[in-house]
Write a protein that holds these residues in place. Structure first.
Motif, mmCIF file in Angstrom:
data_model
loop_
_atom_site.group_PDB
_atom_site.id
_atom_site.type_symbol
_atom_site.label_atom_id
_atom_site.label_comp_id
_atom_site.label_asym_id
_atom_site.label_seq_id
_atom_site.Cartn_x
_atom_site.Cartn_y
_atom_site.Cartn_z
ATOM 1 N N GLU B 320 0.992 -1.128 -0.090
ATOM 2 C CA GLU B 320 0.655 -0.294 0.339
ATOM 3 C C GLU B 320 0.161 1.295 -0.296
ATOM 4 O OE1 GLU B 320 -3.239 2.652 2.978
ATOM 5 O OE2 GLU B 320 -3.115 -0.506 3.010
ATOM 6 N N ARG B 321 2.120 1.356 1.022
ATOM 7 C CA ARG B 321 2.476 1.925 0.659
ATOM 8 C C ARG B 321 3.956 2.227 -0.098
ATOM 9 N NH1 ARG B 321 4.424 3.178 7.431
ATOM 10 N NH2 ARG B 321 5.917 4.431 6.088
ATOM 11 N N PHE B 322 4.487 1.512 -0.687
ATOM 12 C CA PHE B 322 5.136 1.621 -1.470
ATOM 13 C C PHE B 322 5.520 1.278 -2.690
ATOM 14 C CE2 PHE B 322 7.058 1.729 3.265
ATOM 15 C CZ PHE B 322 8.717 2.962 3.099
ATOM 16 N N VAL B 323 4.925 0.300 -2.586
ATOM 17 C CA VAL B 323 5.062 -0.686 -4.791
ATOM 18 C C VAL B 323 3.920 0.438 -5.843
ATOM 19 C CG1 VAL B 323 3.837 -2.335 -5.682
ATOM 20 C CG2 VAL B 323 4.801 -2.510 -3.876
ATOM 21 N N HIS B 324 4.289 1.117 -6.411
ATOM 22 C CA HIS B 324 4.182 1.714 -7.682
ATOM 23 C C HIS B 324 3.223 1.008 -7.947
ATOM 24 C CE1 HIS B 324 3.645 4.169 -11.113
ATOM 25 N NE2 HIS B 324 4.149 5.580 -10.839
ATOM 26 N N PRO B 325 1.499 2.494 -8.313
ATOM 27 C CA PRO B 325 0.088 2.521 -7.928
ATOM 28 C C PRO B 325 0.091 1.617 -10.196
ATOM 29 C CG PRO B 325 0.512 4.100 -7.382
ATOM 30 C CD PRO B 325 1.760 3.948 -7.295
ATOM 31 N N ASN B 341 0.160 -20.945 -2.792
ATOM 32 C CA ASN B 341 0.730 -22.224 -3.694
ATOM 33 C C ASN B 341 2.064 -23.007 -2.502
ATOM 34 O OD1 ASN B 341 -1.092 -22.066 -5.179
ATOM 35 N ND2 ASN B 341 -0.345 -21.281 -6.960
ATOM 36 N N HIS B 342 2.520 -21.782 -1.799
ATOM 37 C CA HIS B 342 3.709 -22.073 -1.391
ATOM 38 C C HIS B 342 4.500 -22.237 -1.770
ATOM 39 C CE1 HIS B 342 1.110 -23.337 2.288
ATOM 40 N NE2 HIS B 342 1.844 -22.035 3.021
ATOM 41 N N LYS B 343 4.920 -20.598 -2.887
ATOM 42 C CA LYS B 343 5.605 -20.702 -4.238
ATOM 43 C C LYS B 343 6.956 -19.909 -4.264
ATOM 44 C CE LYS B 343 4.273 -21.096 -7.839
ATOM 45 N NZ LYS B 343 3.498 -21.020 -9.345
ATOM 46 N N ARG B 344 7.840 -20.252 -4.846
ATOM 47 C CA ARG B 344 9.059 -18.891 -4.828
ATOM 48 C C ARG B 344 8.456 -18.141 -5.006
ATOM 49 N NH1 ARG B 344 14.282 -19.935 -3.318
ATOM 50 N NH2 ARG B 344 14.063 -22.547 -2.271
ATOM 51 N N PHE B 345 8.716 -16.898 -5.057
ATOM 52 C CA PHE B 345 8.119 -15.546 -6.437
ATOM 53 C C PHE B 345 9.444 -14.658 -6.463
ATOM 54 C CE2 PHE B 345 7.343 -13.901 -1.958
ATOM 55 C CZ PHE B 345 8.347 -13.117 -1.147
ATOM 56 N N ASP B 346 9.517 -14.455 -7.890
ATOM 57 C CA ASP B 346 10.600 -13.572 -8.936
ATOM 58 C C ASP B 346 10.178 -12.837 -9.399
ATOM 59 O OD1 ASP B 346 12.947 -12.811 -9.420
ATOM 60 O OD2 ASP B 346 13.913 -14.644 -9.929
ATOM 61 N N LEU B 347 9.986 -11.423 -8.835
ATOM 62 C CA LEU B 347 9.573 -10.357 -9.938
ATOM 63 C C LEU B 347 9.697 -8.835 -9.274
ATOM 64 C CD1 LEU B 347 6.829 -8.791 -8.187
ATOM 65 C CD2 LEU B 347 7.075 -10.380 -6.440
ATOM 66 N N TYR B 360 13.608 1.387 -8.821
ATOM 67 C CA TYR B 360 13.010 -0.425 -9.230
ATOM 68 C C TYR B 360 13.495 -1.778 -9.186
ATOM 69 C CZ TYR B 360 12.099 1.681 -14.670
ATOM 70 O OH TYR B 360 11.514 1.843 -15.318
ATOM 71 N N ILE B 361 12.681 -2.343 -8.119
ATOM 72 C CA ILE B 361 13.063 -3.537 -7.148
ATOM 73 C C ILE B 361 13.091 -4.811 -8.553
ATOM 74 C CG2 ILE B 361 12.586 -4.513 -4.691
ATOM 75 C CD1 ILE B 361 13.328 -1.594 -5.029
ATOM 76 N N HIS B 362 13.970 -5.393 -7.677
ATOM 77 C CA HIS B 362 13.538 -6.885 -8.060
ATOM 78 C C HIS B 362 13.727 -7.860 -6.281
ATOM 79 C CE1 HIS B 362 15.556 -10.680 -9.619
ATOM 80 N NE2 HIS B 362 14.353 -10.881 -9.491
ATOM 81 N N GLY B 378 13.031 -13.153 1.717
ATOM 82 C CA GLY B 378 12.179 -12.804 1.227
ATOM 83 C C GLY B 378 13.658 -11.712 0.630
ATOM 84 N N THR B 379 13.917 -11.126 -0.542
ATOM 85 C CA THR B 379 15.299 -10.086 -0.933
ATOM 86 C C THR B 379 14.623 -8.908 -1.565
ATOM 87 O OG1 THR B 379 15.929 -11.247 -2.643
ATOM 88 C CG2 THR B 379 16.869 -11.324 -0.021
ATOM 89 N N LEU B 380 15.365 -7.794 -1.366
ATOM 90 C CA LEU B 380 14.413 -6.525 -2.246
ATOM 91 C C LEU B 380 15.795 -6.080 -2.585
ATOM 92 C CD1 LEU B 380 11.629 -4.345 -0.419
ATOM 93 C CD2 LEU B 380 11.400 -6.179 -1.739
ATOM 94 N N HIS B 381 16.002 -6.214 -4.006
ATOM 95 C CA HIS B 381 17.320 -5.893 -4.634
ATOM 96 C C HIS B 381 16.785 -4.807 -5.146
ATOM 97 C CE1 HIS B 381 20.921 -7.122 -7.034
ATOM 98 N NE2 HIS B 381 21.036 -5.749 -6.376
#
Lengths: 206, 633
Positions: B320-325, B341-347, B360-362, B378-381
């Motif tokens: 809500e606060r950080f992700v670009h609309p 699904n208890h999965k990994r995510f990568d976006l 830009y965040i990976h 997880g990580t924010l890069h």
């Protein structure tokens, strides 16, 4: 003797250009024959036919310049009006050096082309008249004695009688006599006339 | 003897008997021949006999073998030699109860003076319990010693002067000294490094004054026999005598040299991790979603521009606060899919930092089940710099590609001008012919006129098509991929390539595979490559007088892909040229940029294909590129 009617021979590999030229020339009453390549024209070439050649300078296979060269080798005297694209001026200059009548850049005003074609046809007539005159002159030259031919050659190079006498190791008087006989045999009214006739005779190498 | 004295004597005897009966120890009196004269209550209790059962009997009855047999000889020996073996000394013996059971007992024997023949009094104490107690005590001591010895810490007792009074085996091991060497030695002289000896001694003196049971802890080094310095974690407590004076101190010490080193290494690696995260702009987190604990690395706060003191936030608040609309959609989709699904995510997505900057965040991570919900790690890069660089590089590459395309077009300008000039010439000529026909005295022949007009239209379209292709080819554009029929690609390039070939008097021959394989790619870029190869082949042909003035452009399936080849019959490629063929800015042409082949190759590589060349059989060069074929299209 009356000439056979002159024909405009159009050689261009581009269908549209060729067809449009045929239509244009037909519209002004000029007999036209069109050829899609230089080779096609060369295969059908008849030196006896009067007319002029409207020739695309750039063509695949045999180019316009190559066709000009081949015609020169055949001693053909058909006048050529080259049609060129932009940027082909160097080629056009070369064509002129090899005896082309004129060149015209595409696209062209119809009158410009027609004028050039008419000039070329005129030139062709002159050529053909000249050919006949040349035949007469050559025949006359053939009637000169060897000594008279030597005198003719030196006279038309602009040498004075005295110099010619020295060159030939004869008297100046003898030179004068030969010279008068050359003028008479050649039918020349003046030295200038004589020179023009010699040039005319040399125009196409035997 | 008076009556009184008799009575007093009787009283004295009675008193004595009462005394004897009250005694805790068994008291037995025997005469010189070992006959029992007195047997008190305690003796009755101890041996299980009544007085009357033993009085008048030989004392040997109370002894097990071999004492029983030996006893008589002891007594007679004493009477003969006067050398006591037991009298006044006391010893531990075995005694026998009425029921025959034997028990340990302490016996002390005295000779009763003033009677003759002599009498002996024996005091017997049951040692059964005491022996057991001593045994238990010894066991206890042994066990304590075992404890001391098996303890994995050094146990050390010092007296008030700092002299070692006890050291366990572990202590000996650590120090490298034997117990004998240590006991009695000055601890501080022997085992404390010189540089801190005075300080440790002073501290020891202080600690002695502390109340008993005060425990103090400290880390202090020791020096072993072989001179090694080791770090010990000490716990010590002062020892006091019953009277409250300090008598020393008891200490346990754990060798933490390795642990301290490991801790230092851990601290260092944590610091390294922090600085690595800071350098890489990579933060990590661990969140128990929805209500569990949240852990963020320092860098994560910095990355978002958040004050760490305000604490980390959960996934939903973050979104809500950080992700670009504009990226909220992909963020939510990735998150909910991974969550379900208890999965990994990568976006990748953009955020708006608290200072308003767009970054830009990976983000990579995984979601695992957790008793309190879901464990999200997880990580924010922050990949903004990389993104910008990639963008720059892409724009640069596109510009360069465009320049190369323009340059190729420049080289083909003559042919293209010709190609446009031809229809213009035809149009002008047709139109002028039409005008003349109309001006002619009989008027125009309608069929001729119509023919001229139709031709004018056709030629206009022809010129327009060339210009359209040219424009499409030279305009700046962003690369994109679409499905392409490879034959179509070749056919389409023909309209641009043929004029150039024609003005150079070179014939183009197409040999297209009838299947016309389908590939994926950017049409303009691929045409650019093809045109570049055709151009080069035309130039090569022109530079090689006498060469067959013909190029073949072929398409054919090759393995899983498609090969497009441009085959010339010119002079081939010399080794010197081959070495630099694909190097940017290398050119053999007077007006070349040297970009054509280098860029062609990078275009084909970007299309997951290969660009190469081989000799044409019979002379010349065949340049080709392969592209992966799309199947099932």
């Amino acid at each position: 003797m009356k000439d056979k009617p002159s024909t405009v021979f159009v050689v261009d590999d581009d269908d549209a250009v060729r067809t449009s030229l045929r239509l244009l020339l037909k519209s002004v009453g000029l007999p036209v024959e069109t050829y899609a390549s230089a080779q096609e024209f060369l295969d059908a070439f008849d030196a006896e036919r009067a007319g002029c050649l409207v020739l695309d300078i750039r063509m695949p296979g045999m180019s316009g310049l190559e066709l000009q060269q081949k015609l020169n080798e055949l001693n053909a005297i058909v006048p050529i009006v080259f049609i060129t694209g932009h940027g082909d001026v160097p080629m056009a200059v070369e064509a002129m050096q090899h005896g082309a009548v004129d060149f015209i850049q595409k696209p062209f005003r119809d009158q410009d082309l027609i004028d050039r074609i008419n000039q070329a046809l005129e030139k062709d007539r002159e050529n053909r008249d000249g050919l006949r005159e040349r035949d007469v002159i050559r025949r006359r030259i053939g009637q000169l004695t060897p000594r008279e031919r030597e005198v003719l050659e030196l006279v038309t190079k602009g040498k004075a009688n005295k110099v010619i006498a020295g060159d030939l190791d004869v008297s100046q008087r003898t030179v004068e006599i030969h010279r008068a006989r050359v003028m008479e045999k050649m039918g020349a009214s003046s030295l200038a006339h004589l020179v023009r006739m010699v040039i005319e005779a040399d125009r196409v190498a035997p | 003897m008076t009556a009184h004295s008799v009575k007093s004597r009787i009283n004295a005897v009675q008193e004595l008997e009462a005394l004897l009966d009250a005694a805790v120890d068994a008291v037995i009196v025997i005469d010189h021949s070992s006959v029992i004269l007195t047997f008190n209550r305690a003796a009755e209790r101890l041996f299980g006999y009544q007085q009357h059962e033993v009085i008048g009997h030989n004392i040997a009855m109370l002894m097990p073998e071999p004492y029983q047999s030996a006893h008589a000889s002891y007594v007679s020996s004493y009477l003969e030699t006067g050398r006591a073996r037991i009298i006044g000394i006391g010893r531990e013996i075995s005694a026998k109860r009425r029921d025959g059971s034997v028990f340990p007992a302490a016996l002390s024997v005295g000779q009763i003076r003033g009677v003759n023949p002599p009498r002996f009094v024996g005091f017997i104490q049951d040692f059964t319990l005491r022996k057991a107690a001593i045994e238990a005590l010894r066991c206890e001591r042994d066990r304590a010693q075992t404890y001391l010895d098996v303890a994995e810490v050094m146990l050390l007792a010092l007296d008030a002067l700092g002299t070692v009074t006890m050291i366990n085996r572990k202590g000996q091991e650590i120090l490298g000294y034997t117990e004998q060497e240590l006991i009695g030695a000055d601890w501080f002289e022997l085992c404390v490094p010189e540089d801190c000896r005075a300080e440790r001694r002073a501290r020891f003196a202080q600690e002695l004054q502390f109340a008993p049971s005060t425990q103090t802890e400290s880390h202090a080094p020791i020096v072993t026999r072989d001179g090694q310095r080791r770090l010990i974690a000490w716990r010590s407590t002062p020892l006091q005598s019953d009277r409250g004076t300090s008598v020393g101190c008891l200490a346990s010490g754990e060798d933490i040299t390795e642990r301290a080193a490991a801790e230092a290494a851990l601290r260092q690696s944590e610091a390294l991790l922090r600085s690595a995260q800071s350098i890489a702009h990579l933060g990590n987190y661990e969140i128990v979603h929805p209500d569990g604990p949240i852990t963020w690395s320092d860098e994560l706060f910095r990355l978002l521009g958040l004050d760490p003191s305000q604490g980390p936030i959960g996934i939903l608040e973050f979104a809500e606060r950080f992700v670009h609309p504009d990226d909220l959609g992909i963020f939510n989709a990735a998150w909910s899919q991974a969550y379900a699904n208890h999965k990994r995510f990568d976006l990748e997505f953009r955020i708006r930092r608290t200072d308003g900057q767009i970054r830009y965040i990976h983000s990579k991570g995984k979601i695992d089940p957790h008793p309190a919900g879901q464990l999200v790690t997880g990580t924010l890069h922050d990949v903004t710099d990389r993104k910008l660089a990639e963008h720059e590089a892409r724009v640069g590459q596109e510009r360069l590609t465009h320049v190369a395309r323009l340059s190729t077009m420049g080289e083909m300008a003559t042919g293209l001008a010709h190609e446009i000039n031809q229809p213009l010439t035809a149009i002008a000529t047709y139109a002028q012919a039409a005008v003349r026909m109309m001006d002619a005295p009989g008027g125009a022949d309608a069929a001729d006129l119509r023919d001229a007009l139709v031709q004018i239209v056709n030629q206009s379209l022809r010129a327009g098509e060339v210009i359209r292709r040219l424009r499409a080819f030279v305009k700046t554009r962003t690369a994109h991929s679409e499905q392409l029929e490879v034959n179509r690609l070749v056919e389409d390039i023909r309209i641009l390539a043929v004029p150039d070939a024609r003005v150079n008097d070179v014939r183009l021959v197409l040999q297209l595979d009838p299947q016309s394989p389908v590939i994926a790619g950017d049409p303009v870029q691929l045409q650019q490559v093809l045109l570049n190869l055709i151009r080069n082949a035309i130039d090569a042909t022109c530079e090689h007088p006498g060469a067959l003035r013909e190029l073949t452009i072929s398409t054919r399936p090759l393995g899983d892909g498609v090969e497009v080849a441009v085959i010339d019959h010119a002079g081939g490629i010399t080794d010197a040229v081959a070495q630099n063929l694909f190097n940017p800015f290398y050119t053999t042409k007077e007006t070349g940029t040297g970009l054509g082949l280098a860029i062609s190759r990078s275009i084909i590589t970007a299309h997951r294909g290969k660009l190469g060349y081989r000799p044409t059989p019979g002379g010349g060069t065949t340049f080709f590129f392969t592209l992966p074929q799309l199947v099932g299209v």
